[in-house]
Motif scaffolding. Structure first.
Motif, short mmCIF file in Angstrom:
data_model
loop_
_atom_site.label_atom_id
_atom_site.label_comp_id
_atom_site.label_asym_id
_atom_site.label_seq_id
_atom_site.Cartn_x
_atom_site.Cartn_y
_atom_site.Cartn_z
N ASP A 17 0.69 -1.40 0.03
CA ASP A 17 0.32 -0.31 0.10
C ASP A 17 0.78 1.81 -0.37
O ASP A 17 0.08 2.54 -0.52
CB ASP A 17 -1.22 0.19 1.55
N ASN A 18 2.01 0.94 0.83
CA ASN A 18 2.88 2.56 0.72
C ASN A 18 3.62 2.92 -0.75
O ASN A 18 4.05 3.82 -0.64
CB ASN A 18 4.06 2.43 2.02
N GLN A 19 3.61 1.84 -1.56
CA GLN A 19 3.94 2.14 -2.47
C GLN A 19 3.21 2.50 -4.12
O GLN A 19 2.96 2.75 -5.02
CB GLN A 19 4.82 0.84 -3.30
N ARG A 20 1.94 2.42 -3.63
CA ARG A 20 0.52 2.72 -4.44
C ARG A 20 0.74 3.93 -4.46
O ARG A 20 -0.85 4.59 -3.45
CB ARG A 20 -0.67 1.39 -4.55
N LEU A 81 -7.93 -3.21 -7.34
CA LEU A 81 -7.99 -3.84 -5.99
C LEU A 81 -7.41 -5.04 -5.88
O LEU A 81 -7.84 -5.83 -4.04
CB LEU A 81 -9.56 -5.01 -6.46
N ASN A 82 -6.33 -5.75 -6.29
CA ASN A 82 -5.89 -6.58 -5.69
C ASN A 82 -3.55 -6.20 -5.95
O ASN A 82 -3.31 -7.34 -5.57
CB ASN A 82 -5.77 -8.29 -6.84
N GLY A 83 -3.54 -5.42 -6.50
CA GLY A 83 -1.87 -4.70 -6.54
C GLY A 83 -1.54 -5.63 -7.92
O GLY A 83 -0.17 -5.66 -7.11
N THR A 84 -1.73 -6.70 -8.52
CA THR A 84 -1.18 -7.09 -9.09
C THR A 84 -1.84 -7.28 -10.49
O THR A 84 -3.23 -6.71 -10.76
CB THR A 84 -1.27 -8.49 -9.17
N SER A 231 -2.59 -0.27 -13.55
CA SER A 231 -3.44 0.22 -11.81
C SER A 231 -3.30 -0.69 -11.17
O SER A 231 -3.64 0.20 -9.76
CB SER A 231 -4.69 0.27 -12.48
N ARG A 232 -2.12 -1.79 -10.95
CA ARG A 232 -2.26 -1.92 -9.84
C ARG A 232 -1.70 -1.02 -8.68
O ARG A 232 -1.06 -1.35 -7.45
CB ARG A 232 -1.10 -3.20 -10.33
N TYR A 233 -0.52 -0.12 -9.40
CA TYR A 233 0.16 1.25 -8.36
C TYR A 233 -0.85 2.12 -8.36
O TYR A 233 -0.89 3.43 -6.99
CB TYR A 233 0.42 1.80 -9.56
#
Length: 499
Positions: A17-20, A81-84, A231-233
């Motif tokens: 989360d801290n890199q998104r 949603l999934n960070g991937t 969009s994972r970021y």
């Protein structure tokens, strides 16, 4: 990673989360930058190549881009949603092993569109330099131009997301301004009353119109497998509507290169018809352009080739590193696929002259990708956007079990809808002179492959997940939407290391 100069180390594991810290505006820039190129302008020229009038071409492009944008827009949600990436996210609906379908589709799409981008941009750069400075147009100069683009794209992709975002920030504005500059270059001789050779009521009109719309639609659909890469970021709490609007806005933006291609193709058809007959839009554009516009053409070629190539190649390198996590890092996978794609470009261009065949190849890939996208979107809706993000990484970590293990890592509901939809869709493809499927003539020469494959995937998937309900645990606390579910006792195994 906080700046654009270092090499990105993140693969397809969930982004912390801290890199998104990306925004929907960043997503807009990447998609629009990747499509704001000569490759899109070439797609915009097809209505004229098919014999349509200017006005019919406008409606065909608006229809294709509009429908494609609506189908594409939900595909931007999975990454947040999934960070991937989207291929890994597809494991929720195809099984953690079945996600390789998405990886395979993204690989084929990337190679095809990367090749088309490098070819069209290289040809435009060399052609512009020939008219501007007398540079000879030979296999050597073309090869050097292709090599230049390919190596530059590879460098950007290996550095990763932040550097690619920086390149596309420049590309969005620069290419748009250069295309808009084309208004002044061609406004004088342009005729909005261009009649074409096939008009409403004449035989072949609807085949040409629908063919043009489907080619326009292939542009947004081609991004379906890649949106999660970027969009994972984006932070997971970002409103879904903002992400979808960014995707739709990016496709509206592509009307700039689409209409540039359409308008200039009418001029080529009127002033240098031999180029239209030879399907050489780029050569025809340079033949009818005023001298002062040659430099902007070269700049569009360089900037556009960079942005399209990076958006295609980056995601595939990312995805292949997840298919072979023990063997390849993201940078290593990008380098390997990049070298293979460069070899494909040179062999195809100079040995087999596969330019037309690759455009056919792209349409066939879209026919297979679109039902995969429909199944993903229907899965997103029926599960109310709920995912066990950690369980999506089972395959990447070399584990087994979890909520998406289903039947030995395969969810045959998703696979059972995708396989027949893709095969039957391919049977209905009708690209005259290039590829006609076994059922391609049933609609009077009109290509109805995409409507059939989209419709079939929708019906089959909804039927399968209702007749054979999925475990209750995949739906989360609010339960499913529109469909039945198994009792809670049938929840899948807890993730465990492979023995």
């Amino acid at each position: 990673m906080s700046h654009s100069s270092g090499i990105e180390t993140n693969g397809v594991e969930q982004i912390p989360d801290n890199q998104r810290d990306a925004s929907p505006l960043d997503l807009f820039r990447l998609i629009f930058g990747g499509a704001n190129t000569f490759a899109t302008a070439v797609l915009g020229s097809f209505p004229v190549l098919f014999g349509l009038s200017f006005q019919a071409g406008v409606w065909a492009i608006l229809l294709g881009v509009g429908v494609g944008a609506l189908i594409l827009s939900p595909m931007g949600l999975f990454g947040a949603l999934n960070g991937t990436n989207n291929a890994v996210s597809s494991g929720a609906h195809f099984g953690v092993h079945g996600r390789i379908v998405g990886s395979f589709l993204s690989l084929l799409t990337a190679v095809a569109f990367f090749s088309l981008s490098v070819w069209s941009s290289g040809d435009a750069l060399v052609g512009g330099a020939k008219r501007l400075a007398g540079l000879p147009e030979t296999d050597l100069t073309l090869g050097l131009a292709y090599g230049l683009f390919a190596v530059l794209v590879l460098i950007v992709c290996i550095h990763g997301f932040r550097f690619m975002l920086w390149v596309n920030k420049i590309a969005v504005w620069a290419s748009s301004l250069l295309f808009l500059l084309g208004i002044f270059a061609f406004a004088g001789p342009f005729d909005a009353g261009f009649a074409g050779s096939v008009n409403l009521g004449q035989p072949g009109f609807w085949a040409a119109f629908i063919g043009s719309a489907l080619l326009a639609m292939s542009n947004p659909v081609s991004f379906g497998a890649f949106l999660g890469d970027w969009s994972r970021y984006i932070p997971r709490e970002t409103p879904k509507a903002r992400i979808m609007l960014a995707v739709i806005a990016s496709q509206i933006g592509t009307l700039i290169p689409f209409f540039f291609g359409l308008c200039t193709a009418t001029l080529v058809a009127s002033q240098a018809p031999q180029y239209i007959e030879a399907n050489n839009y780029v050569g025809g554009l340079l033949a009818v352009a005023p001298t002062w516009f040659f430099l902007p053409v070269c700049l569009i070629a360089v900037i556009g080739g960079m942005s399209t190539g990076t958006t295609a190649l980056y995601g595939t390198g990312l995805d292949m590193s997840s298919v072979f996590p023990r063997l390849l890092s993201r940078a290593g996978a990008t380098l390997l696929i990049g070298v293979a794609a460069i070899a494909f470009i040179f062999i195809g261009r100079f040995t087999f002259n596969l330019v037309q065949s690759v455009s056919t190849f792209a349409v066939l890939i879209i026919t297979c990708t679109s039902p995969w996208m429909v199944i993903m979107i229907l899965g997103l809706i029926t599960r109310r956007g709920f995912y066990h993000a950690d369980d999506l990484q089972v395959f990447t970590r070399g584990e087994r079990g979890g909520h998406y293990w289903f039947h030995h890592g395969w969810n045959w509901r998703g696979m059972g809808a995708w396989v027949p939809s893709a095969i039957i869709g391919l049977c209905f493809v009708n690209l005259p002179g290039q590829f006609v499927g076994s059922l391609g003539e049933l609609a009077g020469g009109i290509d109805v492959s995409l409507p059939i494959t989209l419709g079939l995937a929708t019906v089959l998937y909804l039927a399968l997940i209702n007749i054979f309900p999925e475990p209750a645990a995949v739906y989360g606390p609010k339960g499913p939407r529109w469909v039945f579910r198994k009792p809670a006792a049938d929840a899948p195994l807890t993730t465990a290391e492979t023995a």
